[in-house]
Scaffold this motif. Structure first.
Motif, PDB file in Angstrom:
ATOM      1  N   ARG A 110      -2.455   6.371   6.303  1.00 31.27           N
ATOM      2  CA  ARG A 110      -1.862   5.084   6.671  1.00 31.27           C
ATOM      3  C   ARG A 110      -0.620   5.213   7.538  1.00 31.27           C
ATOM      4  O   ARG A 110       0.034   4.208   7.841  1.00 31.27           O
ATOM      5  N   VAL A 152      -1.601  -6.818   5.501  1.00 26.13           N
ATOM      6  CA  VAL A 152      -1.545  -5.430   5.935  1.00 26.13           C
ATOM      7  C   VAL A 152      -0.861  -4.576   4.865  1.00 26.13           C
ATOM      8  O   VAL A 152      -1.298  -3.468   4.561  1.00 26.13           O
ATOM      9  N   ARG A 153       0.192  -5.127   4.279  1.00 27.65           N
ATOM     10  CA  ARG A 153       0.882  -4.412   3.195  1.00 27.65           C
ATOM     11  C   ARG A 153      -0.054  -4.127   2.038  1.00 27.65           C
ATOM     12  O   ARG A 153      -0.065  -3.033   1.494  1.00 27.65           O
ATOM     13  N   ALA A 156       2.749  -1.578  -0.368  1.00 30.21           N
ATOM     14  CA  ALA A 156       1.940  -0.585   0.348  1.00 30.21           C
ATOM     15  C   ALA A 156       1.687   0.636  -0.536  1.00 30.21           C
ATOM     16  O   ALA A 156       0.591   1.191  -0.555  1.00 30.21           O
ATOM     17  N   LEU A 192      -3.064  -3.689   2.137  1.00 30.95           N
ATOM     18  CA  LEU A 192      -4.049  -2.671   2.500  1.00 30.95           C
ATOM     19  C   LEU A 192      -3.450  -1.269   2.402  1.00 30.95           C
ATOM     20  O   LEU A 192      -4.141  -0.284   2.597  1.00 30.95           O
ATOM     21  N   GLY A 193      -2.161  -1.192   2.136  1.00 33.76           N
ATOM     22  CA  GLY A 193      -1.543   0.115   1.962  1.00 33.76           C
ATOM     23  C   GLY A 193      -0.753   0.614   3.157  1.00 33.76           C
ATOM     24  O   GLY A 193      -0.299   1.747   3.172  1.00 33.76           O
ATOM     25  N   TYR A 194      -0.590  -0.243   4.171  1.00 27.88           N
ATOM     26  CA  TYR A 194       0.212   0.152   5.332  1.00 27.88           C
ATOM     27  C   TYR A 194       1.647  -0.332   5.127  1.00 27.88           C
ATOM     28  O   TYR A 194       1.858  -1.421   4.600  1.00 27.88           O
ATOM     29  N   ASP A 195       2.608   0.466   5.569  1.00 28.79           N
ATOM     30  CA  ASP A 195       3.993   0.015   5.545  1.00 28.79           C
ATOM     31  C   ASP A 195       4.337  -0.493   6.944  1.00 28.79           C
ATOM     32  O   ASP A 195       4.508   0.299   7.865  1.00 28.79           O
ATOM     33  N   ALA A 205      -0.945  -0.215  -3.136  1.00 27.78           N
ATOM     34  CA  ALA A 205      -2.276  -0.244  -2.523  1.00 27.78           C
ATOM     35  C   ALA A 205      -2.768   1.180  -2.287  1.00 27.78           C
ATOM     36  O   ALA A 205      -3.917   1.515  -2.574  1.00 27.78           O
ATOM     37  N   TRP A 226       7.249   1.083   9.734  1.00 29.89           N
ATOM     38  CA  TRP A 226       7.118   2.168  10.713  1.00 29.89           C
ATOM     39  C   TRP A 226       6.324   1.728  11.924  1.00 29.89           C
ATOM     40  O   TRP A 226       6.572   2.183  13.036  1.00 29.89           O
ATOM     41  N   TYR A 227       5.365   0.849  11.694  1.00 32.41           N
ATOM     42  CA  TYR A 227       4.562   0.352  12.816  1.00 32.41           C
ATOM     43  C   TYR A 227       5.431  -0.458  13.759  1.00 32.41           C
ATOM     44  O   TYR A 227       5.411  -0.282  14.973  1.00 32.41           O
TER      45      TYR A 227
END
Ligand SMILES: Nc1ncnc2c1ncn2[C@@H]1O[C@H](COP(=O)(O)OP(=O)(O)O)[C@@H](O)[C@H]1O
Ligand SMILES: [Mg+2]
Lengths: 373, 274
Positions: free
Chosen positions: B138, A254-255, B104, A257-260, B107, A263-264
Motif C-alpha cells: 500500500r 481509500v483509508r 489504514a 482500503l488500507g492506504y494512508d 484495514a 503519503w500519496y
C-alpha cells in the motif's frame, strides 16, 4: 499465470503516453527546440520568417506558466487539492535562481561592488549566510529544487496530517503565499525588498541578452515542459495515480482500503511544488526580473483559473488554458489595462458554470458530435 | 479476558504504513478474533454505545440486529478506527489494540468493511476498483511503479466472476445499478483478503433475487473468514444462520440462535413487537 514482466523505467515512461501523444510531443519538440530557435538565430530581422525577440520572450514565459498549470492540475485535477498558493513555489524557484543571476552581475552593477546593489544600498558589508555559494550554478539549482521541496514537505505534512481539506486548505495556502510576500517585501529579509532582483547581466558566463543565450533558454524551457508532461502523464497513469484520484473522490474509503492518504498527497504536492519552482527558475531569465508580486494571492488564483479554463484532469487542457489566458492577458493589458481583472473574473465564472471540463472538454464534445453527425 | 497485552506488542505487527503483507496478523490462538469490552461512545452526552461487550470467534458468521439508532454502525466505526471510544477496549485477536491503530493500519491488518451506503470509486472502472482493493503493498512509492502480474489479473477475474460483474469490468463504477455497486463493494472486500469482514446492511435496497444471491455469497465466504453482518432484514438473517446479537441503546440486549432471540420477551418489546 505469467510472472510480472519487469520493464525498465524508460519503457514504462514510453508506454504511459499513447502514440498520438508522442507524435504531438515530437512536433512540439521539433518546433520549440529546432525551428523557432533556428529562425530566431539565423534569419535576418527583416525577413518574413524571422522570429522576433518578443515572441521568444512571450513564448518562453507561457511555457513556464504551462509547466505550472500542469503541476497545478496534478494536485487539483487528479488529487483534488485546490492549492491557491502555487505562486509561492514558483517565486521561491525564481528567487533561488535569481540569487545566482544577481551574483553573476559581479562588479558590473551601479555600485561596482562584489555585493548585489541592493545590499550596498542598505549599507550591508557582507553577504548574508544564505547567499553563500549562490555564485555556483550547481548550488543555485540545488536551492531551486531543495527549498520549495522543503517548504512543501513541511507545510504538506502539517496540513495533510491534520486532515485539512477543501476550502480550508485553499484559504491556508492563500495565507501562506501572502505571508511570504510580506516577508519578501521587507528589505531586511535579504531579497531586494519590493524591487526584488533585476538588471541581470550573464548566465553561466554568457551574456543574458545574447541571441544564443536566449535561444538556448527558450529550448531548455520547451524541454522542461515536454519533460513535465511525460513525467506527470506517467504519474497519473500509474496505480499511484489511480489511488490519488480515488483519494480525490472518497478519501475515507481509500483509508478503509488500507492506504494512508498522507503519503500519496504529500508526494504529489511536493512534486507539484518542485515543478512550479523549476518553472519559476526558468521564468526569471526570460523576463529579467523577480519580485514579491509573484507571491501575491491573486497570482496564485490565476494559476487555478488557467487550469479551470483549459480543463481539469487532462494534461493538454492546462497547457492550453495557460496559453489562452496569458495571450488574452497580454492583449488586454495593452488595450484595456483596467479591465483585465474583470475579464478574468468573468471567464472564471463562465467556465465554472458552463464548461466544467474547460476548453478541452468543449473541444472533445464538439469533435464527438462532428463524428457522430 | 483480563489485562490487555502490552502496547509494544500491539504496535509491532503493524508498521506505520503497513504493507498488506502484515496480513493475517491477528493472533486467534484463543479462538476469539474480535473483542469489544465495556466500549462506550458518547456524542454530545448521548451514549451511542453504552458499555458494549461483544466477542466474535474466529470463523464465526455473526449477525447483529437492532432498531435504528441502536449503535450498530457506531460499533463498526470503533472496530475500524473511525471513531475512538471514550472508554473500553477493542482488540483484533490477542495482540492488536484497535483503539490505537489508524483506519489504514486496521484495514491493512486484515479487517475489511462494507459501508451502509455503497461506496465505490465512481470515476474508476470496475476493474480499477478491484485493482485498488487488491491485496498488495500500500505504500505510495511502491504503487508508483507497481504492475499487475498474471496472478493478480487472475484473482481479479475470479472475483469479477464471483460477484457477477465479468461483463462490466471496463465500465465506470458510477454507471452500475445500486445492487451491482453493493456487489462490487463486496468484491473489493474479497480481493483484500481480510480475516474479518464487516458488512453494514449489505442487502439494503437490493431486489429479492439480489438478496438471495448475496446470502449465498456471504454463506460461502464465511467458510474462510469471520464475518459480522449488520442487517434489518430478518429473513436474510435467518438465511445466513449463525449466532445473532440484538443491540439496543448501545448495549447487548440478547444473544443466541435467531429463534431463541425472537422468543425473548425483551427483544419482542423493543424491536420485533413494533
Ligand atoms: N457522528 C455522530 N454525531 C452525533 N450522533 C451520532 C453520530 N453517529 C451516530 N450518532 C448517533 O448515535 C446513535 C447510534 O447511531 P448508529 O450507530 O448509526 O445506529 P444504527 O447503525 O444502529 O442505526 C444514533 O442515535 C445516531 O444519531
Ligand atoms: Mg447504521
Amino acid at each position: 499465470m505469467t510472472p510480472a514482466p519487469r520493464q525498465p523505467i524508460v519503457l514504462r515512461l514510453l508506454a504511459a503516453t499513447p502514440r498520438a501523444g508522442w507524435l504531438a510531443l515530437g512536433a512540439f519538440a521539433l518546433t520549440a527546440l529546432v525551428v523557432v530557435p533556428g529562425l530566431y538565430l539565423f534569419t535576418p530581422p527583416g525577413s518574413p520568417l524571422h522570429v522576433p525577440d518578443h515572441v521568444l520572450t512571450v513564448g518562453g514565459k507561457i511555457m513556464c506558466y504551462a509547466i505550472v498549470a500542469v503541476a497545478m492540475d496534478l494536485i487539483w485535477g487528479y488529487a483534488g487539492i485546490l492549492s491557491l498558493g502555487q505562486g509561492l513555489f514558483f517565486a521561491l524557484g525564481g528567487y533561488a535562481f535569481g540569487m545566482y543571476l544577481m551574483r553573476g552581475i559581479g562588479r558590473d552593477g551601479v555600485y561596482q561592488s562584489d555585493l548585489p546593489d541592493f545590499m550596498v544600498f542598505l549599507d550591508w558589508k557582507a553577504l548574508p549566510w544564505f547567499w553563500r555559494g549562490t555564485d555556483h550554478l550547481a548550488w543555485a539549482l540545488a536551492l531551486v529544487i531543495g527549498v520549495p521541496a522543503l517548504v512543501a514537505v513541511l507545510f504538506g505534512a502539517f496540513a495533510f496530517r491534520s486532515r485539512i481539506k477543501g476550502v480550508y486548505f485553499s484559504i491556508i495556502t492563500q495565507a501562506l503565499t501572502y505571508a511570504a510576500m510580506l516577508l519578501f517585501f521587507r528589505n531586511e529579509t535579504g531579497f531586494g525588498g519590493n524591487n526584488g532582483f533585476t538588471d541581470f547581466k550573464r548566465i553561466a558566463g554568457f551574456s543574458i541578452v545574447a541571441p544564443g543565450t536566449r535561444a538556448t533558454l527558450f529550448a531548455l524551457t520547451a524541454a522542461a515542459l515536454a519533460g513535465t508532461l511525460v513525467l506527470v502523464r506517467f504519474v497519473v497513469t500509474s496505480k499511484y495515480g489511480r489511488v490519488l484520484a480515488a483519494i480525490r473522490d472518497s478519501e475515507e474509503r481509500v483509508r478503509f482500503l488500507g492506504y494512508d492518504p498522507l503519503w500519496y498527497k504529500l508526494l504529489a504536492w511536493t512534486l507539484a511544488a518542485v515543478l512550479c519552482a523549476i518553472a519559476g527558475a526558468l521564468y526569471v531569465p526570460h523576463v529579467g526580473i523577480i519580485n514579491p508580486s509573484e507571491m501575491s494571492p491573486a497570482s496564485s488564483i490565476e494559476i487555478a483559473i488557467w487550469v479551470a479554463v483549459g480543463g481539469r484532469g487532462t494534461l493538454l487542457g492546462p497547457v492550453l488554458g495557460a496559453a489562452l489566458v496569458n495571450l488574452a492577458k497580454s492583449w488586454f493589458t495593452v488595450a484595456f489595462p483596467q479591465l483585465w481583472v474583470f475579464f478574468l473574473g468573468a471567464i472564471f465564472v463562465l467556465v465554472t458554470l458552463y464548461l466544467p471540463d474547460g476548453v478541452l472538454g468543449l473541444g472533445r464534445r464538439v469533435l464527438r458530435r462532428g463524428v457522430s453527425a | 479476558m483480563t489485562a490487555a497485552p502490552s502496547l509494544a506488542m500491539a504496535r509491532e505487527p503493524a508498521p506505520r504504513v503497513p504493507a498488506l503483507g502484515a496480513h493475517g496478523a491477528a493472533d486467534v490462538s484463543h479462538r476469539v478474533i474480535l473483542y469489544l469490552e465495556d466500549v462506550t461512545v458518547t456524542f454530545d452526552g448521548f451514549r451511542a454505545l453504552n458499555a458494549l461487550s461483544l466477542y466474535v470467534d474466529a470463523g464465526e458468521l455473526r449477525c447483529i440486529i437492532g432498531p435504528n439508532g441502536a449503535g450498530k454502525t457506531t460499533m463498526m466505526d470503533v472496530i475500524t478506527g473511525k471513531t475512538r471510544p471514550d472508554s473500553g477496549t477493542a482488540f483484533f485477536g490477542q495482540a492488536l489494540d484497535l483503539t490505537r491503530l489508524s483506519e489504514a493500519e486496521i484495514a491493512a491488518a486484515g479487517i475489511g468493511r462494507k459501508f451502509q451506503k455503497p461506496t465505490v470509486f465512481e470515476h474508476h472502472t470496475v476493474f480499477e476498483n478491484l485493482e485498488l482493493a487488491l491485496r498488495a503493498d500500500r505504500r505510495a512509492r511502491r504503487t508508483l511503479f507497481a504492475t499487475l502480474d498474471g496472478a493478480a489479473r487472475d484473482r481479479i477475474a475470479e472475483i469479477l466472476e464471483l460477484v457477477r460483474l465479468s461483463g462490466e469490468a471496463g465500465r465506470l463504477a458510477g454507471q452500475l445499478s445500486h445492487g451491482q455497486k453493493q456487489w462490487l463493494e463486496i468484491g473489493m472486500l474479497l480481493v483484500q483478503e481480510p480475516q474479518l469482514l464487516l458488512l453494514d446492511e449489505p442487502v439494503a435496497g437490493m431486489t429479492d433475487e439480489e438478496t438471495e444471491r448475496t446470502a449465498e455469497l456471504v454463506v460461502g465466504l464465511a467458510k474462510e473468514r469471520s464475518i459480522v453482518v449488520v442487517e434489518h432484514d430478518l429473513a436474510f438473517v435467518a438465511r445466513l444462520g449463525g449466532k445473532v446479537t440484538v443491540l439496543h441503546e448501545g448495549a447487548v440486549l440478547a444473544e443466541g440462535k435467531l429463534d431463541d432471540v425472537k422468543a425473548d420477551p425483551r427483544v419482542v418489546e423493543v424491536y420485533l413487537g413494533r
